[in-house]
Scaffold this active site. Structure first.
Site, mmCIF file in Angstrom:
data_model
loop_
_atom_site.group_PDB
_atom_site.id
_atom_site.type_symbol
_atom_site.label_atom_id
_atom_site.label_comp_id
_atom_site.label_asym_id
_atom_site.label_seq_id
_atom_site.Cartn_x
_atom_site.Cartn_y
_atom_site.Cartn_z
ATOM 1 N N ARG A 138 13.454 -4.618 -0.596
ATOM 2 C CA ARG A 138 12.573 -3.530 -0.171
ATOM 3 C C ARG A 138 11.153 -4.030 0.115
ATOM 4 N NH1 ARG A 138 11.141 0.314 -3.452
ATOM 5 N NH2 ARG A 138 11.870 -0.690 -5.352
ATOM 6 N N LYS A 139 10.968 -5.325 0.192
ATOM 7 C CA LYS A 139 9.648 -5.873 0.531
ATOM 8 C C LYS A 139 9.470 -5.813 2.041
ATOM 9 C CE LYS A 139 9.327 -8.909 -3.501
ATOM 10 N NZ LYS A 139 9.250 -10.291 -4.008
ATOM 11 N N THR A 140 9.158 -4.602 2.508
ATOM 12 C CA THR A 140 9.058 -4.346 3.936
ATOM 13 C C THR A 140 7.654 -3.867 4.289
ATOM 14 O OG1 THR A 140 9.922 -2.116 3.547
ATOM 15 C CG2 THR A 140 11.509 -3.804 4.216
#
Length: 299
Positions: A138-140
């Site tokens: 989820r490191k977006t």
């Protein structure tokens, strides 16, 4: 997986809403340059100026549809790009074409960069003879999650859970807040129904065993060195063979093969999205009846 078919995963209304938000971000008020260009019909060529994997055609299309322009693609989604390749042509009113230019290039460049990074990671894993799943996280980028998650799929990687509703992810801070691994898992299971899996981030074999004993479906072995990861995964699988094992933390494209092993099911890398360099594209207008040529790179 056929990259061309992945566009079916993207709801048209969601694409239109994203395209609208990106266009509004770039031009929330007057578009003064439109007065200079006017609304006469125009055409432009899209050029790829760096190598990589083409990804993001649906986002590019959605942006130009908002400004009454049509895109004709010359290369399929997932195509290998080489500089300088002509990728598409765009036609429509000049002011609309230039209004959509920057948001469309941003989306395509970012999505293609993620797909290229994902493809390199998958190639490294397969080169090591490992058949597990390489995944993103989820490191977006805020506002670009759908495009980046889609880019992972085009590059051959798994997107992992899209948001907090797609998986009950119990991380180290949740464990501290709940008062222990077992308590955290049992509390999570009270609200997770049969459609949701529970994954627990663990920093030791003891925590991993406790999580599995409490009923976790997946165990994330976080920041384990390869020499620690594989014996821990083996010991966990020996007692709980049904539990999926994910490795994450400290994984790069260069050392990824060291994390591949028979007891590891998933390797996730935040850098697939967080550190993926954007590909370089340009959109250049050309006169009707002439042959479009790529614009020279600025020094």
């Amino acid at each position: 997986m056929d990259p061309e078919g992945l566009a079916l995963l993207l709801p048209p209304a969601t694409l239109a809403s994203l395209a609208d938000s990106w266009l509004r971000e770039d031009c929330p008020g007057f578009n003064y340059a439109a007065w200079a260009t006017g609304a006469a019909p125009a055409q432009a060529a899209l050029w790829a100026k760096s190598p990589g994997v083409l990804a993001g055609r649906p986002f590019f299309d959605a942006i130009f549809a908002q400004v009454n322009c049509q895109v004709s693609w010359l290369l399929p989604e997932g195509a290998e790009l080489v500089p300088v390749a002509k990728v598409a042509e765009v036609r429509g009113p000049a002011h609309g074409l230039l209004l959509g230019e920057r948001p469309a290039l941003n989306a395509l460049a970012r999505c293609s960069g993620v797909a290229s990074q994902a493809a390199r990671a998958v190639a490294a894993a397969r080169g090591a003879g490992w058949a597990g799943q390489v995944a993103g996280t989820r490191k977006t980028t805020p506002g670009f999650r759908l495009a980046e998650k889609y880019g992972l799929l085009v590059g051959g990687a798994a997107s992992h859970h899209y948001d907090l509703g797609g998986l009950v992810m119990v991380k180290d801070n949740h464990v501290v807040a709940a008062g222990g691994v077992g308590k955290a898992v049992r509390r999570a299971q009270q609200v997770a129904n049969f459609t949701l899996k529970v994954e627990v981030e663990c920093s030791s074999l003891q925590e991993a065993l406790e999580a599995a004993e409490a009923g976790a479906d997946l165990v994330l072995l976080d920041n384990f060195r390869p020499e620690e990861l594989h014996p821990t995964a083996r010991a966990l699988k020996a007692r709980f063979p049904r539990v999926g094992v994910e490795a994450s933390g400290g994984v790069t494209l260069s050392n990824l093969p060291q994390f591949c092993g028979p007891h590891v099911d998933v390797i996730s890398l935040g850098m697939l999205t967080q550190a993926a360099p954007a590909l370089d594209f340009s959109l250049k207008l050309f006169a009707e009846g002439t042959t479009p040529v790529p614009h020279a790179r600025r020094s």
